[in-house]
Design a protein around this motif. Structure first.
Motif, PDB file in Angstrom:
ATOM      1  N   GLY A  50       0.832  -1.203   0.000  1.00 52.79           N
ATOM      2  CA  GLY A  50       0.000   0.000   0.000  1.00 52.79           C
ATOM      3  C   GLY A  50       0.863   1.249   0.000  1.00 52.79           C
ATOM      4  O   GLY A  50       2.078   1.196  -0.246  1.00 52.79           O
ATOM      5  N   GLU A  51       0.243   2.374   0.292  1.00 54.94           N
ATOM      6  CA  GLU A  51       0.968   3.648   0.274  1.00 54.94           C
ATOM      7  C   GLU A  51       1.655   3.917   1.604  1.00 54.94           C
ATOM      8  O   GLU A  51       2.877   3.945   1.703  1.00 54.94           O
ATOM      9  CB  GLU A  51      -0.014   4.778  -0.047  1.00 54.94           C
ATOM     10  N   GLN A  52       0.867   4.133   2.623  1.00 52.34           N
ATOM     11  CA  GLN A  52       1.353   4.448   3.969  1.00 52.34           C
ATOM     12  C   GLN A  52       0.196   4.155   4.905  1.00 52.34           C
ATOM     13  O   GLN A  52      -0.955   4.090   4.488  1.00 52.34           O
ATOM     14  CB  GLN A  52       1.748   5.918   4.053  1.00 52.34           C
ATOM     15  N   PRO A  53       0.479   4.002   6.206  1.00 53.97           N
ATOM     16  CA  PRO A  53      -0.619   3.809   7.139  1.00 53.97           C
ATOM     17  C   PRO A  53      -1.540   5.022   7.146  1.00 53.97           C
ATOM     18  O   PRO A  53      -1.087   6.142   6.943  1.00 53.97           O
ATOM     19  CB  PRO A  53       0.083   3.645   8.492  1.00 53.97           C
ATOM     20  N   GLY A  54      -2.821   4.800   7.372  1.00 55.34           N
ATOM     21  CA  GLY A  54      -3.775   5.891   7.543  1.00 55.34           C
ATOM     22  C   GLY A  54      -3.931   6.212   9.030  1.00 55.34           C
ATOM     23  O   GLY A  54      -3.174   5.712   9.874  1.00 55.34           O
ATOM     24  N   GLU A  57      -4.619   3.074  11.148  1.00 52.94           N
ATOM     25  CA  GLU A  57      -3.437   2.214  11.191  1.00 52.94           C
ATOM     26  C   GLU A  57      -2.367   2.819  12.098  1.00 52.94           C
ATOM     27  O   GLU A  57      -1.679   2.112  12.836  1.00 52.94           O
ATOM     28  CB  GLU A  57      -2.877   2.016   9.779  1.00 52.94           C
ATOM     29  N   PRO A  63      -1.097  -2.483   9.426  1.00 47.08           N
ATOM     30  CA  PRO A  63      -1.517  -1.970   8.116  1.00 47.08           C
ATOM     31  C   PRO A  63      -2.928  -2.418   7.745  1.00 47.08           C
ATOM     32  O   PRO A  63      -3.371  -3.495   8.151  1.00 47.08           O
ATOM     33  CB  PRO A  63      -0.495  -2.588   7.154  1.00 47.08           C
ATOM     34  N   PHE A  64      -3.606  -1.591   6.978  1.00 43.90           N
ATOM     35  CA  PHE A  64      -4.901  -1.928   6.390  1.00 43.90           C
ATOM     36  C   PHE A  64      -5.903  -2.495   7.384  1.00 43.90           C
ATOM     37  O   PHE A  64      -6.524  -3.523   7.137  1.00 43.90           O
ATOM     38  CB  PHE A  64      -4.702  -2.897   5.203  1.00 43.90           C
ATOM     39  N   ALA A  68     -10.150   0.973   4.012  1.00 48.96           N
ATOM     40  CA  ALA A  68      -9.485   0.481   2.792  1.00 48.96           C
ATOM     41  C   ALA A  68      -9.136  -1.001   2.931  1.00 48.96           C
ATOM     42  O   ALA A  68      -9.208  -1.768   1.964  1.00 48.96           O
ATOM     43  CB  ALA A  68      -8.222   1.308   2.512  1.00 48.96           C
ATOM     44  N   ASN A  90       3.449  -1.469   3.495  1.00 49.06           N
ATOM     45  CA  ASN A  90       3.284  -0.169   2.848  1.00 49.06           C
ATOM     46  C   ASN A  90       4.620   0.347   2.344  1.00 49.06           C
ATOM     47  O   ASN A  90       5.669   0.017   2.904  1.00 49.06           O
ATOM     48  CB  ASN A  90       2.701   0.840   3.849  1.00 49.06           C
ATOM     49  N   HIS A 185      -5.409   1.756  -5.845  1.00 50.37           N
ATOM     50  CA  HIS A 185      -5.427   1.680  -4.389  1.00 50.37           C
ATOM     51  C   HIS A 185      -6.879   1.530  -3.915  1.00 50.37           C
ATOM     52  O   HIS A 185      -7.769   2.189  -4.450  1.00 50.37           O
ATOM     53  CB  HIS A 185      -4.813   2.958  -3.812  1.00 50.37           C
ATOM     54  N   SER A 187      -8.332   2.790  -1.454  1.00 51.00           N
ATOM     55  CA  SER A 187      -8.907   4.091  -1.064  1.00 51.00           C
ATOM     56  C   SER A 187      -9.425   4.861  -2.277  1.00 51.00           C
ATOM     57  O   SER A 187     -10.403   5.600  -2.175  1.00 51.00           O
ATOM     58  CB  SER A 187      -7.869   4.966  -0.355  1.00 51.00           C
TER      59      SER A 187
HETATM   60  N1  URA Z   1      -3.885   2.714   3.028  1.00 51.33           N
HETATM   61  C1  URA Z   1      -2.657   2.208   2.804  1.00 51.33           C
HETATM   62  O1  URA Z   1      -2.057   2.416   1.767  1.00 51.33           O
HETATM   63  N2  URA Z   1      -2.119   1.468   3.741  1.00 51.33           N
HETATM   64  C2  URA Z   1      -2.713   1.177   4.883  1.00 51.33           C
HETATM   65  O2  URA Z   1      -2.128   0.463   5.683  1.00 51.33           O
HETATM   66  C3  URA Z   1      -3.990   1.710   5.100  1.00 51.33           C
HETATM   67  C4  URA Z   1      -4.562   2.486   4.154  1.00 51.33           C
END
Ligand code: URA
Ligand code: SF4
Length: 214
Positions: A50-54, A57, A63-64, A68, A90, A185, A187
């Motif tokens: 993924g991109e990064q924690p939200g 998270e 993660p996730f 999402a 991520n 993604h 999201s």
């Molecule tokens: N979106 C992401 O890219 N990673 C996550 O862990 C949560 C949401």
């Protein structure tokens, strides 16, 4: 600045996870609650990036686990990929945000942050040695396939492992066997005007990834 100085050589996943808690390879650790590393074990055949924690998270440390993630797991099921066969991580391991009153608004990581965090990702690939890596969205695609890769144009294709993504200490893995596939993604699907069509597109792409397991 980069995470390279914080990644212990030859570490297994648990050691990587522990070391990542203290990473200061870019400035993002300063405002975030904690490092969000990954979920899954070294036996996974599918790695999801993924991109990064939200926001959720960042607070939970996994993660996730937010909306999402719910959508992603549903899509994996619909594509016939067993979540137990996946390792989820991520491209960037700290939540980047700006404050607006009490709210924390997600900010897309920039090129320097993506580059700084990449040593963790390469170390993870070397330990998991997957059959297929699914990059979710533009940030993950940039980390693995470079800044000129366009997810909207090149999604859903099984691509050879990029030479730039060999782990510097472990040239044997996962080169030659792992494939990479980019898709939207989750999201972006939650934000899409036509969610049904966008969701079907994600499932179609994941089915292509699943075909690499047969
Ligand atoms: N979106 C992401 O890219 N990673 C996550 O862990 C949560 C949401
Ligand atoms: Fe380290 Fe990555 Fe966090 Fe930056 S985002 S401090 S490189 S773990």
């Amino acid at each position: 600045m980069t995470a390279a100085d914080f990644v212990p050589a030859g570490a297994d996943l648990e050691e990587l996870r522990a070391a990542a808690r203290g990473c200061q390879g870019c400035h993002l650790w300063e405002d975030a609650t904690q490092t969000v590393f990954s979920r899954g074990g070294p036996e996974a055949r599918v790695v999801l990036v993924g991109e990064q924690p939200g926001d959720v998270e960042d607070q939970r440390g996994e993660p996730f686990v937010g909306p999402a993630g719910v959508l992603l797991r549903r899509a994996l099921g619909d594509a016939g990929i067993d979540p137990a066969d996946t390792y989820t991580t991520n491209a960037v391991k700290h939540f980047k945000f700006r404050r607006q009153g009490k709210r924390r608004i997600h900010q897309t990581p920039d090129r320097i942050e993506i580059q700084a965090c990449r040593p963790w990702l390469l170390a993870e690939f070397a330990q998991v040695n997957p059959r297929v890596v699914v990059v979710l969205g533009a940030t993950a695609a940039q980390a693995l396939l470079g800044p000129s890769f366009r997810v909207t144009r090149q999604r859903g294709e099984l691509l050879p492992w990029p030479e730039s993504a060999y782990h510097p200490e472990d040239f044997a893995q996962p080169g030659g066997t792992a494939k990479v596939l980019a898709t939207l993604h989750p999201s972006a699907i939650l934000r899409a005007d036509d969610r049904d069509t966008a969701y079907k597109g994600l499932v179609d792409d994941l089915q292509v990834a699943a075909s690499a397991l047969r």
